[in-house]
Design an enzyme around this catalytic site. Structure first.
Site, PDB file in Angstrom:
ATOM      1  N   LYS A   1       0.828  -1.220   0.000  1.00  0.00           N
ATOM      2  CA  LYS A   1       0.000   0.000   0.000  1.00  0.00           C
ATOM      3  C   LYS A   1       0.865   1.274   0.000  1.00  0.00           C
ATOM      4  CE  LYS A   1      -2.267  -2.004   3.425  1.00  0.00           C
ATOM      5  NZ  LYS A   1      -1.927  -3.402   3.139  1.00  0.00           N
TER       6      LYS A   1
ATOM      7  N   ASP B   1      12.825   7.596   9.694  1.00  0.00           N
ATOM      8  CA  ASP B   1      11.686   7.832  10.581  1.00  0.00           C
ATOM      9  C   ASP B   1      11.597   6.720  11.622  1.00  0.00           C
ATOM     10  OD1 ASP B   1       9.290   9.317  11.308  1.00  0.00           O
ATOM     11  OD2 ASP B   1       8.186   7.554  10.616  1.00  0.00           O
TER      12      ASP B   1
ATOM     13  N   THR C   1      11.159   4.528   6.321  1.00  0.00           N
ATOM     14  CA  THR C   1       9.960   4.865   7.105  1.00  0.00           C
ATOM     15  C   THR C   1       9.226   3.576   7.471  1.00  0.00           C
ATOM     16  OG1 THR C   1       8.629   5.108   5.103  1.00  0.00           O
ATOM     17  CG2 THR C   1       9.593   7.124   5.995  1.00  0.00           C
ATOM     18  N   SER C   2       9.916   2.432   7.360  1.00  0.00           N
ATOM     19  CA  SER C   2       9.214   1.172   7.588  1.00  0.00           C
ATOM     20  C   SER C   2       9.438   0.648   9.004  1.00  0.00           C
ATOM     21  CB  SER C   2       9.615   0.149   6.533  1.00  0.00           C
ATOM     22  OG  SER C   2       8.686  -0.902   6.546  1.00  0.00           O
ATOM     23  N   ARG C   3      10.531  -0.056   9.237  1.00  0.00           N
ATOM     24  CA  ARG C   3      10.877  -0.506  10.586  1.00  0.00           C
ATOM     25  C   ARG C   3      12.403  -0.458  10.728  1.00  0.00           C
ATOM     26  NH1 ARG C   3       6.461   0.484  11.721  1.00  0.00           N
ATOM     27  NH2 ARG C   3       4.845  -0.840  12.639  1.00  0.00           N
TER      28      ARG C   3
ATOM     29  N   GLU D   1      14.691   2.155  18.706  1.00  0.00           N
ATOM     30  CA  GLU D   1      13.903   3.364  18.967  1.00  0.00           C
ATOM     31  C   GLU D   1      13.031   3.293  20.216  1.00  0.00           C
ATOM     32  OE1 GLU D   1      11.512   3.342  15.284  1.00  0.00           O
ATOM     33  OE2 GLU D   1       9.728   3.047  16.508  1.00  0.00           O
TER      34      GLU D   1
ATOM     35  N   HIS E   1       9.451   8.449  14.358  1.00  0.00           N
ATOM     36  CA  HIS E   1       8.348   7.564  13.943  1.00  0.00           C
ATOM     37  C   HIS E   1       7.044   8.370  13.797  1.00  0.00           C
ATOM     38  CE1 HIS E   1       7.311   3.033  13.940  1.00  0.00           C
ATOM     39  NE2 HIS E   1       6.375   3.677  13.260  1.00  0.00           N
ATOM     40  N   GLN E   2       7.143   9.454  13.039  1.00  0.00           N
ATOM     41  CA  GLN E   2       5.993  10.344  12.910  1.00  0.00           C
ATOM     42  C   GLN E   2       5.344  10.280  11.529  1.00  0.00           C
ATOM     43  OE1 GLN E   2       8.222  14.344  13.189  1.00  0.00           O
ATOM     44  NE2 GLN E   2       6.597  14.846  11.740  1.00  0.00           N
TER      45      GLN E   2
END
Ligand code: NAI
Length: 345
Positions: free
Chosen positions: A152, A253, A227-229, A258, A290-291
């Site tokens: 997605k 991100d 921006t995934s993990r 984290e 993580h925003q």
């Protein structure tokens, strides 16, 4: 019905209170859910958790002991849940695709800031330093972006990249040939891409996908966006690549360690993570906490789907959002119970 809501922040409370509208009796706990805090869930009917809650076997056994059989994650990824240990004890429900645009647009915000040094220009101008020295960027148009994971979020990335006039290469275990991109091997993607962006879930098979070996195959000066993990990237290898200038820039991100830092105001006490401190101090690295998901639209959708998941989970109804350790076999009707019986167990 009483819900124990862990790792709650003000923005969670406001979106959930609005959407819940008194339906469930929600108690918000600031702390992360883990084996030390799970006792707080005693007496509740279900638990709501987020990305950095550590839902291991100890936690799941305790929830089962407390007669709690529904855990609603208010996120897409479930790499922080021992899904095998949950089997036949706790139903795990996720919010699979709440606002892929939010994450893809944030990934592109990182790309745009890094290519045009917006973060540096912002600080400079605040000092009334209007010099342009060192701020030369590069056009995205005509450059090659490599998208790893074309679900997605990856799909939205591909659309945005096409809008910029970029050449789009992609890699996925299950290619989607309706997308406007060229699927290649990982090695070819590494070799050809000016920018590499990660949109695959973290699994036991792709932990540290981006390691020193992968980095050595990339173009000199490559930009890496995650921006995934965090666990998809070996942070030490990333740091070494940046130090040697093999990697030209990174937009992160997420970060593999984290959980003790992100979402928390550490401005007074500082942080103990040397690699994260070094990464943050580099001028060609942007770290956000993580925003990527944090838009009004996404928060509303997360709250809606989570409440719906709780409805289904607590009433033993079918939910397409339930996951279990067999879900990777969901195309195999013999292996996947949900495919036959509409419930993971
Ligand atoms: P999705 O399930 O729609 O797509 C993931 C794609 O990755 C699938 O096409 C799958 O086949 C592919 N894939 C799985 N393993 C792979 C591998 N080893 N190599 C290449 N491709 C692989 O998931 P969606 O919604 O696009 O989300 C992707 C990830 O983004 C989530 O798993 C989550 O970790 C992360 N995420 C981050 C957020 C943030 O705020 N930073 C918010 C939401 C999601």
């Amino acid at each position: 019905m009483k819900i124990a809501f862990f790792d709650a922040k003000e923005y969670d409370k406001s979106s959930f209170d609005r959407i819940n509208n008194g339906r469930y009796d929600i108690t918000y706990f600031d702390v992360l859910l883990n084996k030390d805090t799970v006792v707080l869930a005693k007496g509740f009917d279900a638990v709501c958790a987020f990305v950095n809650d550590k839902i291991d076997k100890d936690v799941l056994d305790k929830l089962n002991e407390y007669n709690i059989h529904v855990l609603a994650l208010r996120c897409a990824g479930y790499n922080n849940v021992d899904v095998k240990a949950a089997y036949k004890k706790v139903h795990i429900l996720t919010v699979p695709g709440y606002a892929p645009e939010a994450i893809a647009e944030h990934a592109f915000a990182l790309i745009n800031s890094l290519t045009r040094h917006i973060h540096k220009a912002y600080n400079r101008v605040r000092d009334f330093n209007f010099s342009l020295n060192g701020l030369t960027g590069f056009n995205l148009s005509g450059k090659t972006i490599g998208v790893i994971g074309t679900g997605k979020i990856g799909k939205v990335m591909i659309n945005i990249a096409n809008g910029y006039g970029m050449k789009v290469l992609a890699y996925d275990l299950f290619p989607n040939h309706n997308l406007n991109c060229t699927y290649v091997s990982l090695d070819e993607l590494y070799k050809e891409s000016d920018i590499i962006t990660l949109h695959a879930p973290l699994t036991s098979d792709n932990y540290h996908l981006i390691n020193s070996d992968a980095i050595s195959k990339m173009k000199d000066g490559v930009m890496i966006i995650n921006t995934s993990r965090g666990g998809l990237i070996d942070s030490h290898a990333l740091f070494d690549g940046l130090k040697s200038k093999k990697i030209g820039a990174a937009g992160l991100d997420v970060y593999e360690e984290e959980s003790d830092v992100f979402f928390i105001d550490k401005s007074l006490e500082g942080i103990n993570d040397d690699i994260l401190s070094l990464l943050i101090s580099m001028p060609n690295v942007i770290v956000t906490s993580h925003q990527a998901y944090l838009t009004t639209e996404a928060l509303e959708e997360i709250a809606k789907v989570t409440i719906d998941n709780l409805d289904k989970g607590l009433n033993d109804d079918y939910s397409p959002n339930e996951v279990c350790y067999m879900c990777k076999n969901k195309n195999d009707l013999n292996a996947c119970l949900k495919a036959r019986k509409k419930s993971c167990w």
